[in-house]
Each structure stands twice: as C-alpha cells, then as structure tokens.
Design a protein around this motif. Sequence first.
Motif, PDB file in Angstrom:
ATOM      1  N   ARG A  13      12.698  -1.091 -17.527  1.00  0.00           N
ATOM      2  CA  ARG A  13      12.982  -2.037 -16.445  1.00  0.00           C
ATOM      3  C   ARG A  13      13.599  -1.329 -15.237  1.00  0.00           C
ATOM      4  N   PHE A  14      14.450  -0.340 -15.485  1.00  0.00           N
ATOM      5  CA  PHE A  14      15.013   0.430 -14.367  1.00  0.00           C
ATOM      6  C   PHE A  14      13.927   1.229 -13.647  1.00  0.00           C
ATOM      7  N   VAL A  15      12.987   1.777 -14.389  1.00  0.00           N
ATOM      8  CA  VAL A  15      11.872   2.518 -13.768  1.00  0.00           C
ATOM      9  C   VAL A  15      11.056   1.571 -12.890  1.00  0.00           C
ATOM     10  N   VAL A  16      10.705   0.419 -13.421  1.00  0.00           N
ATOM     11  CA  VAL A  16       9.902  -0.553 -12.670  1.00  0.00           C
ATOM     12  C   VAL A  16      10.687  -1.094 -11.477  1.00  0.00           C
ATOM     13  N   LEU A  17      11.970  -1.365 -11.667  1.00  0.00           N
ATOM     14  CA  LEU A  17      12.820  -1.836 -10.570  1.00  0.00           C
ATOM     15  C   LEU A  17      12.862  -0.807  -9.445  1.00  0.00           C
ATOM     16  N   GLY A  18      13.116   0.448  -9.790  1.00  0.00           N
ATOM     17  CA  GLY A  18      13.160   1.504  -8.780  1.00  0.00           C
ATOM     18  C   GLY A  18      11.829   1.668  -8.057  1.00  0.00           C
ATOM     19  N   ARG A  19      10.739   1.632  -8.811  1.00  0.00           N
ATOM     20  CA  ARG A  19       9.407   1.749  -8.209  1.00  0.00           C
ATOM     21  C   ARG A  19       9.150   0.582  -7.258  1.00  0.00           C
ATOM     22  N   SER A  20       9.536  -0.614  -7.664  1.00  0.00           N
ATOM     23  CA  SER A  20       9.296  -1.800  -6.833  1.00  0.00           C
ATOM     24  C   SER A  20      10.097  -1.747  -5.536  1.00  0.00           C
ATOM     25  N   LEU A  21      11.375  -1.399  -5.632  1.00  0.00           N
ATOM     26  CA  LEU A  21      12.193  -1.306  -4.417  1.00  0.00           C
ATOM     27  C   LEU A  21      11.697  -0.197  -3.504  1.00  0.00           C
ATOM     28  N   GLU A  22      11.256   0.901  -4.089  1.00  0.00           N
ATOM     29  CA  GLU A  22      10.726   1.991  -3.272  1.00  0.00           C
ATOM     30  C   GLU A  22       9.436   1.580  -2.574  1.00  0.00           C
ATOM     31  N   ARG A  23       8.587   0.811  -3.254  1.00  0.00           N
ATOM     32  CA  ARG A  23       7.351   0.332  -2.614  1.00  0.00           C
ATOM     33  C   ARG A  23       7.660  -0.563  -1.418  1.00  0.00           C
ATOM     34  N   VAL A  24       8.614  -1.457  -1.593  1.00  0.00           N
ATOM     35  CA  VAL A  24       8.988  -2.335  -0.484  1.00  0.00           C
ATOM     36  C   VAL A  24       9.453  -1.492   0.703  1.00  0.00           C
ATOM     37  N   GLY A  68      -3.325  -7.618  12.494  1.00  0.00           N
ATOM     38  CA  GLY A  68      -2.454  -8.637  11.917  1.00  0.00           C
ATOM     39  C   GLY A  68      -2.804  -8.935  10.470  1.00  0.00           C
ATOM     40  N   GLU A  69      -4.085  -8.868  10.154  1.00  0.00           N
ATOM     41  CA  GLU A  69      -4.540  -9.070   8.781  1.00  0.00           C
ATOM     42  C   GLU A  69      -4.051  -7.948   7.870  1.00  0.00           C
ATOM     43  N   VAL A  70      -4.030  -6.720   8.388  1.00  0.00           N
ATOM     44  CA  VAL A  70      -3.550  -5.580   7.604  1.00  0.00           C
ATOM     45  C   VAL A  70      -2.075  -5.778   7.262  1.00  0.00           C
ATOM     46  N   ALA A  71      -1.273  -6.114   8.258  1.00  0.00           N
ATOM     47  CA  ALA A  71       0.158  -6.323   8.024  1.00  0.00           C
ATOM     48  C   ALA A  71       0.372  -7.481   7.055  1.00  0.00           C
ATOM     49  N   ALA A  72      -0.350  -8.573   7.240  1.00  0.00           N
ATOM     50  CA  ALA A  72      -0.206  -9.724   6.348  1.00  0.00           C
ATOM     51  C   ALA A  72      -0.595  -9.353   4.921  1.00  0.00           C
ATOM     52  N   PHE A  73      -1.642  -8.580   4.757  1.00  0.00           N
ATOM     53  CA  PHE A  73      -2.076  -8.159   3.426  1.00  0.00           C
ATOM     54  C   PHE A  73      -1.006  -7.304   2.754  1.00  0.00           C
ATOM     55  N   LEU A  74      -0.518  -6.298   3.469  1.00  0.00           N
ATOM     56  CA  LEU A  74       0.478  -5.396   2.889  1.00  0.00           C
ATOM     57  C   LEU A  74       1.797  -6.100   2.587  1.00  0.00           C
ATOM     58  N   LEU A  75       2.112  -7.114   3.341  1.00  0.00           N
ATOM     59  CA  LEU A  75       3.361  -7.837   3.122  1.00  0.00           C
ATOM     60  C   LEU A  75       3.226  -8.989   2.130  1.00  0.00           C
ATOM     61  N   LEU A  76       2.155  -9.768   2.229  1.00  0.00           N
ATOM     62  CA  LEU A  76       2.135 -11.086   1.602  1.00  0.00           C
ATOM     63  C   LEU A  76       1.111 -11.320   0.502  1.00  0.00           C
ATOM     64  N   ASP A  77       0.198 -10.408   0.267  1.00  0.00           N
ATOM     65  CA  ASP A  77      -0.854 -10.664  -0.725  1.00  0.00           C
ATOM     66  C   ASP A  77      -0.267 -10.695  -2.135  1.00  0.00           C
ATOM     67  N   ARG A  78      -0.346 -11.845  -2.780  1.00  0.00           N
ATOM     68  CA  ARG A  78       0.241 -12.020  -4.113  1.00  0.00           C
ATOM     69  C   ARG A  78      -0.529 -11.267  -5.193  1.00  0.00           C
ATOM     70  N   GLY A  79      -1.814 -11.052  -4.978  1.00  0.00           N
ATOM     71  CA  GLY A  79      -2.644 -10.415  -5.991  1.00  0.00           C
ATOM     72  C   GLY A  79      -2.667  -8.906  -5.927  1.00  0.00           C
ATOM     73  N   PHE A  80      -2.164  -8.334  -4.845  1.00  0.00           N
ATOM     74  CA  PHE A  80      -2.188  -6.879  -4.697  1.00  0.00           C
ATOM     75  C   PHE A  80      -0.854  -6.310  -5.182  1.00  0.00           C
ATOM     76  N   PRO A  81      -0.855  -5.485  -6.241  1.00  0.00           N
ATOM     77  CA  PRO A  81       0.411  -5.033  -6.837  1.00  0.00           C
ATOM     78  C   PRO A  81       1.253  -4.118  -5.963  1.00  0.00           C
ATOM     79  N   ARG A  82       0.715  -3.630  -4.860  1.00  0.00           N
ATOM     80  CA  ARG A  82       1.513  -2.795  -3.965  1.00  0.00           C
ATOM     81  C   ARG A  82       1.994  -3.548  -2.728  1.00  0.00           C
ATOM     82  N   SER A  83       1.733  -4.843  -2.679  1.00  0.00           N
ATOM     83  CA  SER A  83       2.226  -5.614  -1.539  1.00  0.00           C
ATOM     84  C   SER A  83       3.729  -5.798  -1.668  1.00  0.00           C
TER      85      SER A  83
END
Length: 174
Positions: A13-24, A68-83
């Motif tokens: 969970r710490f690995v996933v947490l760190g990876r997630s915060l780093e992606r953001v 604008g679509e690129v920014a929206a995708f990178l920020l808001l796409d629920r299905g993309f695991p790197r958003s």
Amino acid sequence: MADSTMSRDDGWRFVVLGRSLERVDMIARLLAVRVLAAVHAPDWPTLLSASGAEEAFVRARGAGSDPGEVAAFLLLDRGFPRSVLHALSTAEECLAQLGGGTPALRPPEPARLAVGRMRTRLEYLDSAELEQLPALLSELQLACGAATRAVAERYFPYDGPIEWSHQSVTREGV
C-alpha cells in the motif's frame, strides 16, 4: 515488478500510495510546463507520450483533439490509470486501508483530507474551471506535498540523528 510479487499488505500500500502521489505531481508539473511556458514547452503529443498517455488518449478522444481535451484527459479521465483523478482515488483508498479500523469511526487524517479534497474537487470540476489551469495545477502540487508530509510524520517520524556517547568498555582481567 512489485505489483506482481508483493503481498497486498501495508508495504504494498505504501508503494502504491507513493506511486499515485508521484503521478499526480508529475502530471501537474508536465501540464504546468506546457501551459506556463507555452512558447518553449513541448507540444501536446510529446506531453502525452511523456506521461504514457498517447495511445490511450488517441483511442479515447481521437488524434485531432484540441489542447483542452489533452489536459482534461490527463486530469479527469476515470478509466485511464495514469490520470490525476484515478491516481488520487487510488491514493485515497490506500490511505483508508493504512489507517486501520472503521473509517467512519475515526477522525480524518491530514493526508487523506488533502488527497480527498483534491479528488472531490476534480470529480465535480466544471469544465469552465479548466480555464484556470495554472491555479488548479498549483493546488494539486500543494496537496501532494501536504499529503506526503503528513504520511511521513505519521508513519515515518524522524527525531534527528542519534548521537552516540563514548563509553569505556572494560573487560575483567585485561
């Protein structure tokens, strides 16, 4: 490698947490470079490629979409695991599991508050708010920093270096 070999315990969970915060944080930084230094910044396809999103974006939105679509995708796409939204949701889940006990019965922790507030903000973001992208990106980076500090304080406290005192060791008969 960690995803395929680690038990799903607190270490994972710490690995996933760190990876997630780093992606953001990294997505926010990539977008900030593109938005704030538009003349000298990489183009949008390069930004998508750098964030590992090019193929997913083209499949979801098409090749000829606007910035604008690129920014929206990178920020808001629920299905993309790197958003950013997906990463914040994952981080929030990890924090809930690390906290132990029943979430409704314990007070909210600072890390979870920072992450949860940003996730909620993005979930209910009005598309007009993307016009204020630099401010939103700054808020994302501040929230990641606050969450990181809160996790470090709670789970990895640091009191400073240990000072060793000189003690003479005597051995009998020597």
